[in-house]
Write an enzyme that holds these catalytic residues in place. Structure first.
Site, PDB file in Angstrom:
ATOM      1  CB  SER A  64      45.767  31.520  42.782  1.00 43.14           C
ATOM      2  OG  SER A  64      44.838  32.494  43.177  1.00 43.14           O
TER       3      SER A  64
HETATM    4  N1  SAH Z   1      41.671  34.355  40.407  1.00 45.35           N
HETATM    5  C1  SAH Z   1      42.885  35.125  40.232  1.00 45.35           C
HETATM    6  C2  SAH Z   1      43.657  35.320  41.530  1.00 45.35           C
HETATM    7  C3  SAH Z   1      43.167  36.474  42.153  1.00 45.35           C
HETATM    8  S1  SAH Z   1      43.963  37.265  43.474  1.00 45.35           S
HETATM    9  C4  SAH Z   1      43.804  34.524  39.205  1.00 45.35           C
HETATM   10  O1  SAH Z   1      43.524  33.433  38.723  1.00 45.35           O
HETATM   11  O2  SAH Z   1      44.795  35.168  38.870  1.00 45.35           O
HETATM   12  C5  SAH Z   1      42.469  37.980  44.131  1.00 45.35           C
HETATM   13  C6  SAH Z   1      41.799  39.033  43.278  1.00 45.35           C
HETATM   14  O3  SAH Z   1      40.612  39.408  43.957  1.00 45.35           O
HETATM   15  C7  SAH Z   1      42.622  40.322  43.128  1.00 45.35           C
HETATM   16  O4  SAH Z   1      42.751  40.630  41.777  1.00 45.35           O
HETATM   17  C8  SAH Z   1      41.782  41.363  43.869  1.00 45.35           C
HETATM   18  O5  SAH Z   1      41.846  42.662  43.303  1.00 45.35           O
HETATM   19  C9  SAH Z   1      40.390  40.776  43.745  1.00 45.35           C
HETATM   20  N2  SAH Z   1      39.424  41.254  44.733  1.00 45.35           N
HETATM   21  C10 SAH Z   1      39.591  41.514  46.054  1.00 45.35           C
HETATM   22  N3  SAH Z   1      38.437  41.964  46.596  1.00 45.35           N
HETATM   23  C11 SAH Z   1      37.513  41.978  45.593  1.00 45.35           C
HETATM   24  C12 SAH Z   1      36.143  42.362  45.507  1.00 45.35           C
HETATM   25  N4  SAH Z   1      35.466  42.859  46.556  1.00 45.35           N
HETATM   26  N5  SAH Z   1      35.516  42.226  44.323  1.00 45.35           N
HETATM   27  C13 SAH Z   1      36.167  41.759  43.224  1.00 45.35           C
HETATM   28  N6  SAH Z   1      37.463  41.400  43.239  1.00 45.35           N
HETATM   29  C14 SAH Z   1      38.132  41.511  44.404  1.00 45.35           C
END
Ligand code: SAH
Length: 217
Positions: A64
């Site tokens: 992010s």
């Molecule tokens: N918090 C992260 C940014 C994440 S981007 C950071 O600091 O880098 C969003 C993430 O959510 C992705 O890795 C994606 O695979 C995950 N995601 C999407 N749907 C999800 C679900 N149902 N359960 C767990 N993770 C999920």
């Protein structure tokens, strides 16, 4: 893995950019000033680490934007040693910010390859206290519930009831709710009588909150 004076200087500039965008909690700014974000990106893209932008981390996922991380963290209103569940570990960067805020962090990721990567990488940079979990965040994390705070870092079509159920009384859930293009940041507070208070904040654009898990091949 190295953190140089140059990296520290770039981080100080990033902190200034985020401060100017309205983040004033010194604990959040200190966390961004401390965590070596360049180590979360592929070495080839290191120069992007301290710009205030989101960046691809592989598997069609992103780390992010620092401002977004700071904004969601601010909405959590963390105090003392709170138990926090993050949905969407991704690169693990947001989880490290939560640790720096004093939280006990559990973080769930649906992509097993990312889960494996952060499970190895986070201890290497001194964040082995983050409990990484592989699973579908729509289920939350029954094993360690209830939580003081739950943070969803992917875009959700609605407010997931399972996550609301796993909040303590007085607990807060931060979740971007909307369609694939744009979402409104929501904060749900579970009040004493079980009623919910809902607040809306600015618009953001996250990767989608998807159902089920993806096994590493
Ligand atoms: N918090 C992260 C940014 C994440 S981007 C950071 O600091 O880098 C969003 C993430 O959510 C992705 O890795 C994606 O695979 C995950 N995601 C999407 N749907 C999800 C679900 N149902 N359960 C767990 N993770 C999920």
């Amino acid at each position: 893995m190295k953190d140089s004076y140059r990296h520290k200087g770039l981080r100080a500039q990033l902190v200034e950019v985020i401060r100017q965008k309205g983040i004033d909690d010194p604990r959040i700014l200190d966390a961004i000033g401390k965590i070596p974000r360049h180590l979360f990106l592929d070495k080839a893209f290191e120069e992007w680490a301290y710009k205030d932008v989101a960046f691809p981390i592989g598997h069609e996922q992103t780390i992010s934007q620092p401002y977004t991380v700071a904004y969601q963290t601010q909405l959590l209103e963390l105090r003392g040693k709170m138990k926090v569940l993050e949905i969407g570990t991704g690169s693990g960067y947001q989880a490290c910010v939560l640790v720096e805020m004093g939280a006990k962090v559990y973080s769930v990721e649906r992509q097993q390859s990312l889960f494996i990567r952060t499970s190895e990488f986070l201890p290497e940079i001194g964040y082995g206290m983050i409990r990484t979990l592989f699973g579908d965040g729509y289920q939350g994390c029954e094993k360690f519930a209830p939580f003081d705070r739950i943070l969803v870092t992917a875009s959700s079509p609605n407010i997931p009831q399972t996550l609301v159920d796993q909040l303590k009384e007085g607990g807060k859930l931060i979740v971007p709710v909307g369609n694939d293009e744009i979402q409104t940041m929501k904060r749900i507070t579970k009040l004493q009588d079980g009623k919910l208070e809902e607040e809306s904040f600015g618009n953001f654009s996250f990767v989608p909150f998807l159902k089920g898990v993806v096994k590493a091949s």
